[in-house]
Design an enzyme around this catalytic site. Structure first.
Site, PDB file in Angstrom:
ATOM      1  N   VAL A 175       0.910  -1.144   0.000  1.00 32.45           N
ATOM      2  CA  VAL A 175       0.000   0.000   0.000  1.00 32.45           C
ATOM      3  C   VAL A 175       0.950   1.195   0.000  1.00 32.45           C
ATOM      4  CG1 VAL A 175      -1.808   1.249   1.219  1.00 32.45           C
ATOM      5  CG2 VAL A 175      -1.804  -1.257   1.218  1.00 32.45           C
ATOM      6  N   PRO A 176       1.123   1.859  -1.136  1.00 32.73           N
ATOM      7  CA  PRO A 176       2.273   2.724  -1.409  1.00 32.73           C
ATOM      8  C   PRO A 176       2.298   4.067  -0.683  1.00 32.73           C
ATOM      9  CG  PRO A 176       0.736   2.816  -3.220  1.00 32.73           C
ATOM     10  CD  PRO A 176       0.210   1.780  -2.265  1.00 32.73           C
ATOM     11  N   CYS A 177       2.539   4.025   0.615  1.00 29.10           N
ATOM     12  CA  CYS A 177       2.583   5.263   1.390  1.00 29.10           C
ATOM     13  C   CYS A 177       3.736   6.166   0.958  1.00 29.10           C
ATOM     14  CB  CYS A 177       2.634   4.970   2.886  1.00 29.10           C
ATOM     15  SG  CYS A 177       3.940   3.860   3.389  1.00 29.10           S
ATOM     16  N   HIS A 178       4.720   5.606   0.241  1.00 30.66           N
ATOM     17  CA  HIS A 178       5.812   6.449  -0.276  1.00 30.66           C
ATOM     18  C   HIS A 178       5.294   7.453  -1.312  1.00 30.66           C
ATOM     19  CE1 HIS A 178       5.661   2.988  -3.053  1.00 30.66           C
ATOM     20  NE2 HIS A 178       6.060   3.836  -3.979  1.00 30.66           N
ATOM     21  N   ARG A 179       4.106   7.228  -1.849  1.00 36.69           N
ATOM     22  CA  ARG A 179       3.530   8.143  -2.842  1.00 36.69           C
ATOM     23  C   ARG A 179       2.794   9.319  -2.207  1.00 36.69           C
ATOM     24  NH1 ARG A 179       1.155   3.154  -6.374  1.00 36.69           N
ATOM     25  NH2 ARG A 179       3.189   2.295  -6.965  1.00 36.69           N
TER      26      ARG A 179
END
Length: 183
Positions: free
Chosen positions: A138-142
């Site tokens: 779940v791409p929290c880096h985005r």
């Protein structure tokens, strides 16, 4: 919770990641072995070779730039209530190569409609990203700050990990020391 672990070597500044798998899917993804929800990371190792191979191959393809999403079955057990709602909105709305601000994600999630204090919803989303049990998947880096990258969990290499992933996805230009795929 019945959980076993798959360790995956990565090119990330943190090195190896650990993925906690259950009968329903991946429930935990952690950089540098930090504990999530008090779970002991890495033990026991996953005895199911099919699950281990699936996690390992999908991650290898993602880090090689051959796959835009890791796309593994997810077990959402460790994300509940508003936290789950925000994470699911992120997963649904922000594709590879795109970013969203903490405030924009707060608004899109619909969770903070009653919040009137300026900045509180965005700060809360930032805390939720830091507590994301499914890091990378779940791409929290985005999720970025309105005025820059913002913060990132992932232990002592957190911001370096965020930069590396955003470079992989083409959001940031490669630096001279870039060690990821080149095309």
């Amino acid at each position: 919770m019945e959980i076993s672990w798959v360790a995956v070597e990565t090119p990330l500044p943190s090195g190896r990641m650990h993925f906690g798998v259950t009968p329903r899917g991946v429930a935990v993804a952690t950089y540098a072995g930090e504990s999530i929800a008090g779970l002991p990371v890495g033990v026991p190792a996953c005895p199911d070779q099919r699950k281990t191979s699936l996690v390992t191959s999908r991650l290898a393809e993602f880090f090689a730039g051959e796959r835009k999403e890791v796309d593994l079955p997810l077990d959402w057990s460790l994300a509940t209530g508003p936290h789950r709602t925000v994470l699911q909105r992120l997963l649904a709305d922000v594709p590879y190569g795109a970013t969203i601000t903490y405030g924009e994600l707060a608004t899109r999630s619909g969770v903070f409609e009653e919040v009137t204090e300026p900045g509180l919803a965005a700060r809360t989303v930032g805390q939720m990203m830091g507590a994301n049990p499914l890091a990378l998947l779940v791409p929290c880096h985005r999720v970025v700050a309105a005025d820059g990258l913002g913060g990132f969990g992932g232990g002592p290499h957190g911001l370096e990990i965020k930069r590396w992933l955003l470079t992989l996805e083409g959001v940031l230009p490669p630096t001279l020391d870039w060690n990821g795929p080149t095309g």
